[in-house]
Design an enzyme around this catalytic site. Structure first.
Site, PDB file in Angstrom:
ATOM      1  N   GLY A  11       6.406  -2.340  -4.651  1.00 28.96           N
ATOM      2  CA  GLY A  11       7.264  -1.973  -3.539  1.00 28.96           C
ATOM      3  C   GLY A  11       7.810  -3.187  -2.800  1.00 28.96           C
ATOM      4  N   LEU A  13       7.232  -4.312   0.312  1.00 30.56           N
ATOM      5  CA  LEU A  13       6.168  -5.104   0.919  1.00 30.56           C
ATOM      6  C   LEU A  13       5.210  -5.637  -0.144  1.00 30.56           C
ATOM      7  CD1 LEU A  13       4.632  -6.065   3.466  1.00 30.56           C
ATOM      8  CD2 LEU A  13       3.436  -3.864   3.439  1.00 30.56           C
ATOM      9  N   ASP A  35      -3.150   5.971  -9.825  1.00 30.22           N
ATOM     10  CA  ASP A  35      -2.424   6.814  -8.873  1.00 30.22           C
ATOM     11  C   ASP A  35      -3.316   6.996  -7.643  1.00 30.22           C
ATOM     12  OD1 ASP A  35      -1.339   8.889  -7.385  1.00 30.22           O
ATOM     13  OD2 ASP A  35      -0.765  10.070  -9.144  1.00 30.22           O
ATOM     14  N   VAL A  36      -2.875   6.488  -6.494  1.00 31.74           N
ATOM     15  CA  VAL A  36      -3.743   6.511  -5.307  1.00 31.74           C
ATOM     16  C   VAL A  36      -3.985   7.924  -4.779  1.00 31.74           C
ATOM     17  CG1 VAL A  36      -3.212   4.150  -4.573  1.00 31.74           C
ATOM     18  CG2 VAL A  36      -1.831   6.051  -3.694  1.00 31.74           C
ATOM     19  N   TYR A  60       4.324   6.832   2.259  1.00 29.04           N
ATOM     20  CA  TYR A  60       5.568   7.633   2.292  1.00 29.04           C
ATOM     21  C   TYR A  60       6.383   7.083   3.455  1.00 29.04           C
ATOM     22  CZ  TYR A  60       8.602  11.745   2.094  1.00 29.04           C
ATOM     23  OH  TYR A  60       9.679  12.593   1.958  1.00 29.04           O
ATOM     24  N   TYR A 126       6.972  11.341  10.564  1.00 30.39           N
ATOM     25  CA  TYR A 126       6.562  10.067   9.977  1.00 30.39           C
ATOM     26  C   TYR A 126       5.584   9.348  10.914  1.00 30.39           C
ATOM     27  CZ  TYR A 126       6.820   5.229   8.321  1.00 30.39           C
ATOM     28  OH  TYR A 126       6.499   3.971   7.891  1.00 30.39           O
ATOM     29  N   LYS A 130       1.663   8.342  10.252  1.00 27.69           N
ATOM     30  CA  LYS A 130       1.148   6.965  10.298  1.00 27.69           C
ATOM     31  C   LYS A 130       0.026   6.862  11.337  1.00 27.69           C
ATOM     32  CE  LYS A 130       2.571   4.101   7.904  1.00 27.69           C
ATOM     33  NZ  LYS A 130       2.243   3.825   6.468  1.00 27.69           N
TER      34      LYS A 130
HETATM   35  N1  NAP Z   1       9.957  -0.378   4.621  1.00 26.22           N
HETATM   36  C1  NAP Z   1       9.841  -0.486   5.939  1.00 26.22           C
HETATM   37  O1  NAP Z   1      10.819  -0.818   6.663  1.00 26.22           O
HETATM   38  C2  NAP Z   1       8.496  -0.217   6.594  1.00 26.22           C
HETATM   39  C3  NAP Z   1       8.399  -0.285   8.003  1.00 26.22           C
HETATM   40  C4  NAP Z   1       7.155  -0.067   8.609  1.00 26.22           C
HETATM   41  C5  NAP Z   1       6.058   0.250   7.837  1.00 26.22           C
HETATM   42  N2  NAP Z   1       6.182   0.339   6.472  1.00 26.22           N
HETATM   43  C6  NAP Z   1       4.971   0.672   5.704  1.00 26.22           C
HETATM   44  O2  NAP Z   1       4.708  -0.387   4.787  1.00 26.22           O
HETATM   45  C7  NAP Z   1       4.112   0.153   3.607  1.00 26.22           C
HETATM   46  C8  NAP Z   1       4.909  -0.310   2.401  1.00 26.22           C
HETATM   47  O3  NAP Z   1       6.273   0.090   2.542  1.00 26.22           O
HETATM   48  P1  NAP Z   1       7.398  -0.318   1.454  1.00 26.22           P
HETATM   49  O4  NAP Z   1       8.711  -0.192   2.141  1.00 26.22           O
HETATM   50  O5  NAP Z   1       7.027  -1.608   0.800  1.00 26.22           O
HETATM   51  O6  NAP Z   1       7.245   0.875   0.405  1.00 26.22           O
HETATM   52  P2  NAP Z   1       7.974   1.046  -1.019  1.00 26.22           P
HETATM   53  O7  NAP Z   1       8.962  -0.048  -1.252  1.00 26.22           O
HETATM   54  O8  NAP Z   1       8.438   2.463  -1.095  1.00 26.22           O
HETATM   55  O9  NAP Z   1       6.788   0.826  -2.048  1.00 26.22           O
HETATM   56  C9  NAP Z   1       5.769   1.791  -2.197  1.00 26.22           C
HETATM   57  C10 NAP Z   1       4.800   1.303  -3.257  1.00 26.22           C
HETATM   58  O10 NAP Z   1       3.755   2.282  -3.380  1.00 26.22           O
HETATM   59  C11 NAP Z   1       3.660   2.657  -4.760  1.00 26.22           C
HETATM   60  N3  NAP Z   1       3.216   4.034  -4.860  1.00 26.22           N
HETATM   61  C12 NAP Z   1       3.833   5.153  -4.394  1.00 26.22           C
HETATM   62  N4  NAP Z   1       3.110   6.248  -4.692  1.00 26.22           N
HETATM   63  C13 NAP Z   1       2.026   5.809  -5.383  1.00 26.22           C
HETATM   64  C14 NAP Z   1       0.915   6.459  -5.964  1.00 26.22           C
HETATM   65  N5  NAP Z   1       0.769   7.793  -5.903  1.00 26.22           N
HETATM   66  N6  NAP Z   1      -0.024   5.695  -6.582  1.00 26.22           N
HETATM   67  C15 NAP Z   1       0.102   4.355  -6.656  1.00 26.22           C
HETATM   68  N7  NAP Z   1       1.137   3.677  -6.124  1.00 26.22           N
HETATM   69  C16 NAP Z   1       2.088   4.406  -5.489  1.00 26.22           C
HETATM   70  C17 NAP Z   1       5.061   2.464  -5.320  1.00 26.22           C
HETATM   71  O11 NAP Z   1       4.986   2.391  -6.725  1.00 26.22           O
HETATM   72  P3  NAP Z   1       6.274   2.727  -7.661  1.00 26.22           P
HETATM   73  O12 NAP Z   1       6.998   1.416  -7.830  1.00 26.22           O
HETATM   74  O13 NAP Z   1       5.669   3.227  -8.926  1.00 26.22           O
HETATM   75  O14 NAP Z   1       7.090   3.761  -6.940  1.00 26.22           O
HETATM   76  C18 NAP Z   1       5.427   1.138  -4.649  1.00 26.22           C
HETATM   77  O15 NAP Z   1       4.791   0.068  -5.317  1.00 26.22           O
HETATM   78  C19 NAP Z   1       4.069   1.686   3.807  1.00 26.22           C
HETATM   79  O16 NAP Z   1       2.820   2.045   4.331  1.00 26.22           O
HETATM   80  C20 NAP Z   1       5.143   1.929   4.857  1.00 26.22           C
HETATM   81  O17 NAP Z   1       4.905   3.092   5.615  1.00 26.22           O
HETATM   82  C21 NAP Z   1       7.364   0.109   5.845  1.00 26.22           C
END
Ligand code: NAP
Length: 161
Positions: A11, A13, A35-36, A60, A126, A130
Site C-alpha cells: 500500500g 504507507l 490475509d489479515v 479500510y 470511517y 478507526k
Molecule cells: N491514505 C491516507 O491518506 C491515510 C490517512 C490516515 C490514515 N491512513 C491509514 O493508514 C493505513 C494505511 O493506509 P494506505 O493509504 O497506505 O492504504 P492502502 O494504500 O489502501 O494499502 C492497504 C494495504 O493493505 C493491504 N491489504 C488490504 N486488505 C488486506 C487483507 N485482507 N490482508 C492482507 N493485506 C491486506 C493491501 O494489499 P493489496 O495491495 O493486496 O490490496 C495494501 O498493501 C490505514 O490504516 C489507513 O486507515 C491512511
C-alpha cells in the site's frame, strides 16, 4: 537484529515503511500470502514465527464508501476487528504493535488542536471505525503505538482514483 512483521506492504504507507525497515529482519507477506481477515491464518503465522514489532499498514480507508451501510461490516472488520486480533496476538507473543489511525477520530472543530488523550468525537463511519480500532488495541495489548495521520501522499499516490 530486530524482527519485524509488516502487513500491507504493497500500500501507499506500507511501501514507504518497507523501504525504511528493510535494514531489519523484515517479513512482509502479501495479501495472498497472509490475509489479515483470516484470523486462523494469522494465529498460525504468529505461532510459526516470532517478531519484536508488528506494523499494521492494512486498513479500510475509502472514507466516502465507508458511509454506505452495505460496507459497514467490511469497514469495521478491517479497522476494528483486525487491529483487535493483532493486539491479542502481539500480547500473547510479547511483541509491540504499531497501528495507524486517523485525525477522523476527532470532529476537527477544536481550533487549538488536539492532545493525545483528547476525547474522541468522530463524525463519520470511517472515524468511528478507526476509533474502535484504537480502543481495541489499547484494551488488548500492553505494548503498542497508535499513530494518527491525516492525508498521506508520496510515491504511488493517485489523487484521482
Ligand atoms: N491514505 C491516507 O491518506 C491515510 C490517512 C490516515 C490514515 N491512513 C491509514 O493508514 C493505513 C494505511 O493506509 P494506505 O493509504 O497506505 O492504504 P492502502 O494504500 O489502501 O494499502 C492497504 C494495504 O493493505 C493491504 N491489504 C488490504 N486488505 C488486506 C487483507 N485482507 N490482508 C492482507 N493485506 C491486506 C493491501 O494489499 P493489496 O495491495 O493486496 O490490496 C495494501 O498493501 C490505514 O490504516 C489507513 O486507515 C491512511
Amino acid at each position: 537484529m530486530l524482527k519485524v512483521l509488516l502487513l500491507g506492504s504493497t500500500g501507499l504507507l506500507g511501501r514507504a515503511v518497507k523501504a525504511e525497515f528493510e535494514k531489519y529482519d523484515l517479513e512482509s507477506p502479501s495479501r495472498s500470502e497472509l490475509d489479515v481477515t483470516d484470523f486462523a491464518s494469522l494465529e498460525s503465522y504468529f505461532s510459526d514465527n516470532s517478531f519484536d514489532f508488528v506494523i499494521n499498514c492494512t486498513g479500510y480507508n475509502a472514507v466516502d464508501d465507508a458511509e454506505k451501510p452495505e460496507n459497514h461490516e467490511e469497514v469495521f472488520l478491517h479497522n476494528e476487528k483486525v487491529p483487535e486480533m493483532l493486539a491479542k496476538l502481539c500480547e500473547a507473543h510479547n511483541c509491540t504493535l504499531v497501528q495507524f489511525s486517523s485525525d477522523y477520530v476527532f470532529d476537527g472543530e477544536n481550533a487549538d488542536g488536539y492532545s493525545e488523550d483528547a476525547s474522541y468525537d468522530p463524525i463519520n463511519v470511517y472515524g468511528q471505525s478507526k476509533m474502535a480500532g484504537e480502543v481495541a488495541v489499547a484494551e488488548n495489548c500492553s505494548k503498542y503505538f497508535v499513530i494518527r495521520m491525516s492525508w498521506l501522499f508520496g510515491p504511488g499516490f493517485n489523487c484521482c482514483k
